[in-house]
Design a protein around this motif. Structure first.
Motif, PDB file in Angstrom:
ATOM      1  N   ASN A   1      51.497  33.469 -70.250  1.00  0.00           N
ATOM      2  CA  ASN A   1      52.725  33.256 -71.019  1.00  0.00           C
ATOM      3  C   ASN A   1      53.935  33.892 -70.345  1.00  0.00           C
ATOM      4  O   ASN A   1      55.021  33.301 -70.308  1.00  0.00           O
ATOM      5  CB  ASN A   1      52.571  33.793 -72.439  1.00  0.00           C
ATOM      6  CG  ASN A   1      51.651  32.947 -73.282  1.00  0.00           C
ATOM      7  OD1 ASN A   1      51.444  31.765 -73.008  1.00  0.00           O
ATOM      8  ND2 ASN A   1      51.062  33.549 -74.293  1.00  0.00           N
ATOM      9  N   ARG A   2      53.772  35.091 -69.819  1.00  0.00           N
ATOM     10  CA  ARG A   2      54.884  35.772 -69.147  1.00  0.00           C
ATOM     11  C   ARG A   2      55.345  34.988 -67.927  1.00  0.00           C
ATOM     12  O   ARG A   2      56.543  34.886 -67.646  1.00  0.00           O
ATOM     13  CB  ARG A   2      54.477  37.185 -68.750  1.00  0.00           C
ATOM     14  CG  ARG A   2      54.407  38.130 -69.931  1.00  0.00           C
ATOM     15  CD  ARG A   2      53.770  39.461 -69.609  1.00  0.00           C
ATOM     16  NE  ARG A   2      54.310  40.118 -68.435  1.00  0.00           N
ATOM     17  CZ  ARG A   2      53.776  41.213 -67.901  1.00  0.00           C
ATOM     18  NH1 ARG A   2      52.680  41.757 -68.426  1.00  0.00           N
ATOM     19  NH2 ARG A   2      54.323  41.764 -66.847  1.00  0.00           N
ATOM     20  N   VAL A   3      54.393  34.423 -67.198  1.00  0.00           N
ATOM     21  CA  VAL A   3      54.740  33.647 -66.008  1.00  0.00           C
ATOM     22  C   VAL A   3      55.359  32.309 -66.408  1.00  0.00           C
ATOM     23  O   VAL A   3      56.400  31.915 -65.877  1.00  0.00           O
ATOM     24  CB  VAL A   3      53.500  33.439 -65.110  1.00  0.00           C
ATOM     25  CG1 VAL A   3      53.782  32.430 -64.008  1.00  0.00           C
ATOM     26  CG2 VAL A   3      53.049  34.770 -64.523  1.00  0.00           C
ATOM     27  N   GLU A   4      54.730  31.624 -67.346  1.00  0.00           N
ATOM     28  CA  GLU A   4      55.204  30.300 -67.733  1.00  0.00           C
ATOM     29  C   GLU A   4      56.542  30.345 -68.453  1.00  0.00           C
ATOM     30  O   GLU A   4      57.463  29.603 -68.109  1.00  0.00           O
ATOM     31  CB  GLU A   4      54.172  29.608 -68.631  1.00  0.00           C
ATOM     32  CG  GLU A   4      54.593  28.209 -69.046  1.00  0.00           C
ATOM     33  CD  GLU A   4      53.566  27.518 -69.922  1.00  0.00           C
ATOM     34  OE1 GLU A   4      53.756  26.320 -70.186  1.00  0.00           O
ATOM     35  OE2 GLU A   4      52.586  28.163 -70.352  1.00  0.00           O
ATOM     36  N   TYR A   5      56.670  31.188 -69.439  1.00  0.00           N
ATOM     37  CA  TYR A   5      57.869  31.193 -70.282  1.00  0.00           C
ATOM     38  C   TYR A   5      58.905  32.221 -69.839  1.00  0.00           C
ATOM     39  O   TYR A   5      60.100  31.997 -69.975  1.00  0.00           O
ATOM     40  CB  TYR A   5      57.497  31.430 -71.744  1.00  0.00           C
ATOM     41  CG  TYR A   5      56.570  30.370 -72.271  1.00  0.00           C
ATOM     42  CD1 TYR A   5      56.997  29.052 -72.422  1.00  0.00           C
ATOM     43  CD2 TYR A   5      55.255  30.675 -72.587  1.00  0.00           C
ATOM     44  CE1 TYR A   5      56.139  28.069 -72.883  1.00  0.00           C
ATOM     45  CE2 TYR A   5      54.389  29.695 -73.062  1.00  0.00           C
ATOM     46  CZ  TYR A   5      54.830  28.402 -73.203  1.00  0.00           C
ATOM     47  OH  TYR A   5      53.984  27.429 -73.652  1.00  0.00           O
ATOM     48  N   GLY A   6      58.464  33.339 -69.305  1.00  0.00           N
ATOM     49  CA  GLY A   6      59.386  34.384 -68.889  1.00  0.00           C
ATOM     50  C   GLY A   6      59.789  34.299 -67.435  1.00  0.00           C
ATOM     51  O   GLY A   6      60.592  35.083 -66.952  1.00  0.00           O
ATOM     52  N   ARG A   7      59.195  33.333 -66.719  1.00  0.00           N
ATOM     53  CA  ARG A   7      59.487  33.109 -65.307  1.00  0.00           C
ATOM     54  C   ARG A   7      59.206  34.346 -64.450  1.00  0.00           C
ATOM     55  O   ARG A   7      59.785  34.535 -63.391  1.00  0.00           O
ATOM     56  CB  ARG A   7      60.932  32.655 -65.096  1.00  0.00           C
ATOM     57  CG  ARG A   7      61.428  31.532 -66.002  1.00  0.00           C
ATOM     58  CD  ARG A   7      60.589  30.315 -66.032  1.00  0.00           C
ATOM     59  NE  ARG A   7      60.591  29.619 -64.746  1.00  0.00           N
ATOM     60  CZ  ARG A   7      59.766  28.646 -64.442  1.00  0.00           C
ATOM     61  NH1 ARG A   7      58.863  28.259 -65.290  1.00  0.00           N
ATOM     62  NH2 ARG A   7      59.830  28.069 -63.292  1.00  0.00           N
ATOM     63  N   GLU A   8      58.290  35.201 -64.905  1.00  0.00           N
ATOM     64  CA  GLU A   8      57.912  36.381 -64.133  1.00  0.00           C
ATOM     65  C   GLU A   8      56.990  35.988 -62.992  1.00  0.00           C
ATOM     66  O   GLU A   8      56.297  34.975 -63.057  1.00  0.00           O
ATOM     67  CB  GLU A   8      57.177  37.399 -65.019  1.00  0.00           C
ATOM     68  CG  GLU A   8      58.057  38.159 -65.955  1.00  0.00           C
ATOM     69  CD  GLU A   8      57.286  39.240 -66.689  1.00  0.00           C
ATOM     70  OE1 GLU A   8      56.657  40.086 -66.015  1.00  0.00           O
ATOM     71  OE2 GLU A   8      57.298  39.218 -67.930  1.00  0.00           O
ATOM     72  N   ARG A   9      56.985  36.809 -61.987  1.00  0.00           N
ATOM     73  CA  ARG A   9      56.033  36.698 -60.885  1.00  0.00           C
ATOM     74  C   ARG A   9      55.206  37.970 -60.940  1.00  0.00           C
ATOM     75  O   ARG A   9      55.750  39.063 -60.976  1.00  0.00           O
ATOM     76  CB  ARG A   9      56.755  36.574 -59.555  1.00  0.00           C
ATOM     77  CG  ARG A   9      57.562  35.288 -59.475  1.00  0.00           C
ATOM     78  CD  ARG A   9      58.409  35.242 -58.236  1.00  0.00           C
ATOM     79  NE  ARG A   9      59.154  33.989 -58.219  1.00  0.00           N
ATOM     80  CZ  ARG A   9      60.124  33.739 -57.366  1.00  0.00           C
ATOM     81  NH1 ARG A   9      60.468  34.646 -56.474  1.00  0.00           N
ATOM     82  NH2 ARG A   9      60.748  32.595 -57.402  1.00  0.00           N
ATOM     83  N   ILE A  10      53.904  37.799 -60.966  1.00  0.00           N
ATOM     84  CA  ILE A  10      53.018  38.950 -61.152  1.00  0.00           C
ATOM     85  C   ILE A  10      52.070  39.069 -59.969  1.00  0.00           C
ATOM     86  O   ILE A  10      51.366  38.113 -59.624  1.00  0.00           O
ATOM     87  CB  ILE A  10      52.235  38.823 -62.472  1.00  0.00           C
ATOM     88  CG1 ILE A  10      53.221  38.781 -63.636  1.00  0.00           C
ATOM     89  CG2 ILE A  10      51.228  39.960 -62.613  1.00  0.00           C
ATOM     90  CD1 ILE A  10      52.612  38.507 -64.984  1.00  0.00           C
ATOM     91  N   VAL A  11      52.062  40.235 -59.353  1.00  0.00           N
ATOM     92  CA  VAL A  11      51.165  40.528 -58.245  1.00  0.00           C
ATOM     93  C   VAL A  11      49.966  41.277 -58.813  1.00  0.00           C
ATOM     94  O   VAL A  11      50.116  42.239 -59.559  1.00  0.00           O
ATOM     95  CB  VAL A  11      51.873  41.378 -57.171  1.00  0.00           C
ATOM     96  CG1 VAL A  11      50.896  41.829 -56.098  1.00  0.00           C
ATOM     97  CG2 VAL A  11      53.027  40.597 -56.561  1.00  0.00           C
ATOM     98  N   ILE A  12      48.772  40.820 -58.472  1.00  0.00           N
ATOM     99  CA  ILE A  12      47.547  41.451 -58.948  1.00  0.00           C
ATOM    100  C   ILE A  12      46.952  42.245 -57.793  1.00  0.00           C
ATOM    101  O   ILE A  12      46.798  41.736 -56.681  1.00  0.00           O
ATOM    102  CB  ILE A  12      46.562  40.400 -59.483  1.00  0.00           C
ATOM    103  CG1 ILE A  12      47.227  39.643 -60.649  1.00  0.00           C
ATOM    104  CG2 ILE A  12      45.252  41.062 -59.911  1.00  0.00           C
ATOM    105  CD1 ILE A  12      46.438  38.467 -61.166  1.00  0.00           C
ATOM    106  N   GLU A  13      46.648  43.498 -58.100  1.00  0.00           N
ATOM    107  CA  GLU A  13      46.134  44.412 -57.087  1.00  0.00           C
ATOM    108  C   GLU A  13      44.666  44.724 -57.333  1.00  0.00           C
ATOM    109  O   GLU A  13      44.220  44.776 -58.474  1.00  0.00           O
ATOM    110  CB  GLU A  13      46.924  45.725 -57.118  1.00  0.00           C
ATOM    111  CG  GLU A  13      48.398  45.553 -56.824  1.00  0.00           C
ATOM    112  CD  GLU A  13      49.163  46.852 -56.939  1.00  0.00           C
ATOM    113  OE1 GLU A  13      48.649  47.817 -57.548  1.00  0.00           O
ATOM    114  OE2 GLU A  13      50.294  46.899 -56.430  1.00  0.00           O
ATOM    115  N   ARG A  14      43.957  44.922 -56.245  1.00  0.00           N
ATOM    116  CA  ARG A  14      42.571  45.372 -56.301  1.00  0.00           C
ATOM    117  C   ARG A  14      42.493  46.639 -55.452  1.00  0.00           C
ATOM    118  O   ARG A  14      42.879  46.611 -54.283  1.00  0.00           O
ATOM    119  CB  ARG A  14      41.633  44.299 -55.764  1.00  0.00           C
ATOM    120  CG  ARG A  14      40.171  44.683 -55.920  1.00  0.00           C
ATOM    121  CD  ARG A  14      39.230  43.615 -55.389  1.00  0.00           C
ATOM    122  NE  ARG A  14      39.366  42.377 -56.138  1.00  0.00           N
ATOM    123  CZ  ARG A  14      39.261  41.165 -55.584  1.00  0.00           C
ATOM    124  NH1 ARG A  14      39.045  41.028 -54.297  1.00  0.00           N
ATOM    125  NH2 ARG A  14      39.380  40.089 -56.323  1.00  0.00           N
TER     126      ARG A  14
END
Length: 83
Positions: free
Chosen positions: A19-32
């Protein structure tokens, strides 16, 4: 805006992240293990990236650069590619 989160947090909150990416236009980096490994971006951003990659690899780009003594705008290249 780009935010980084752990893979564990991403797994636990996948729907919220979508939802944050789709509606908030955020880009999220996932770390391991503290290292960035993947990114979540909106579909529109992906399409723009793919169009840019196609344009960079195209004969039209090479011609545009040659015609402009090596200088052209990204918008001009994309416009020519879409013709």
């Amino acid at each position: 805006m780009t935010n980084s989160i752990s893979a564990t947090e991403a797994r636990a909150n996948l729907q919220e992240l979508i939802n944050r990416v789709e509606y908030g236009r955020e880009r999220i980096v996932i770390e391991r293990h503290g290292k960035a490994v993947v990114a979540m971006i909106a579909l529109e951003d992906l399409k723009r990236l793919e169009a840019l990659e196609d344009a960079i690899n195209s004969e039209q780009l090479r011609r545009a650069v040659a015609e402009n003594d090596g200088f052209t705008t990204l918008e001009a290249v994309i416009a020519r590619y879409e013709e």
